[in-house]
Write an enzyme that holds these catalytic residues in place. Sequence first.
Site, PDB file in Angstrom:
ATOM      1  N   ASP A 125       0.861  -1.200   0.000  1.00  0.00           N
ATOM      2  CA  ASP A 125       0.000   0.000   0.000  1.00  0.00           C
ATOM      3  C   ASP A 125       0.889   1.238   0.000  1.00  0.00           C
ATOM      4  OD1 ASP A 125      -2.485  -1.387   0.128  1.00  0.00           O
ATOM      5  OD2 ASP A 125      -2.088  -1.814   2.232  1.00  0.00           O
ATOM      6  N   ARG A 200      -2.169  -8.981  -9.363  1.00  0.00           N
ATOM      7  CA  ARG A 200      -3.460  -8.360  -9.698  1.00  0.00           C
ATOM      8  C   ARG A 200      -3.363  -6.846  -9.616  1.00  0.00           C
ATOM      9  NH1 ARG A 200      -9.243 -10.544  -8.103  1.00  0.00           N
ATOM     10  NH2 ARG A 200      -8.162 -12.302  -9.005  1.00  0.00           N
TER      11      ARG A 200
END
Length: 218
Positions: A125, A200
């Site tokens: 993140d 992904r």
Amino acid sequence: MTAERPRTLYGRRRGKKLRAGQASLLETLLPHLEIRLPALELPKDRDIWLEVGFGAGEHLVWQAEQNPDVTLIGCEPYVNGVAKCLGLIERSGVKNVRLFIDDARLLMAALPDRSLSRAFVLFPDPWPKTRHHKRRFVQRDTLDILARLMKPGAELRLATDDPSYLPWMLEHACTHRAFEWLAERPADWRGRPADWPQTRYEQKKIAGTPTFLRLRRL
Ligand SMILES: C[S@@+](CC[C@H](N)C(=O)[O-])C[C@H]1O[C@@H](n2cnc3c(N)ncnc32)[C@H](O)[C@@H]1O
């Protein structure tokens, strides 16, 4: 040994309602694979690779399929991602994956010194706001712990597509005294190695151009 609960680095632990098949895998398959601290039994005769924040698990399961002699430990607190990963594990039939469904730092605090032969932190993140930088997974203290856990010669793989996380990774990881950055030319960080499948998150092309960093534990 268990660590005190550290400051939360991740966003949500749960997203939309799980499909019945996914919920069922959490009940039936997960208990066979899950690491639940303080119990921690690791194979002594196999290399152990750690993936922090495996998302939906495509990279983790791909590595497990390609490297059947290695035990892959994946850490991910986001339950919907875990459910997707369990689906991949079931369909692929891999038997060499263990999952830790929580903050990777809790597991890292319990792992023995020099127990890891490879570690992956792929598209963590980004926490782009300056006031949130302390939430980034790549920090001096997590790198110090990885340095303790990794065998000499072990490889640490980092990736980001965030324009502000890249210089942060270069500053914190590539200059860390326990690691040597393996890049010799721009192609080495711009191109993904053949044994490094797209994740992904990378496929979504959220921020910008991906950068692939390979470092060796000295
Ligand atoms: C941006 S996503 C990338 C997921 C995956 N690596 C990919 O590239 O598709 C970052 C992931 O890291 C997980 N994460 C964040 N902090 C973590 C931590 N301390 N331990 C384990 N996973 C963490 C999040 O839940 C999220 O799924």
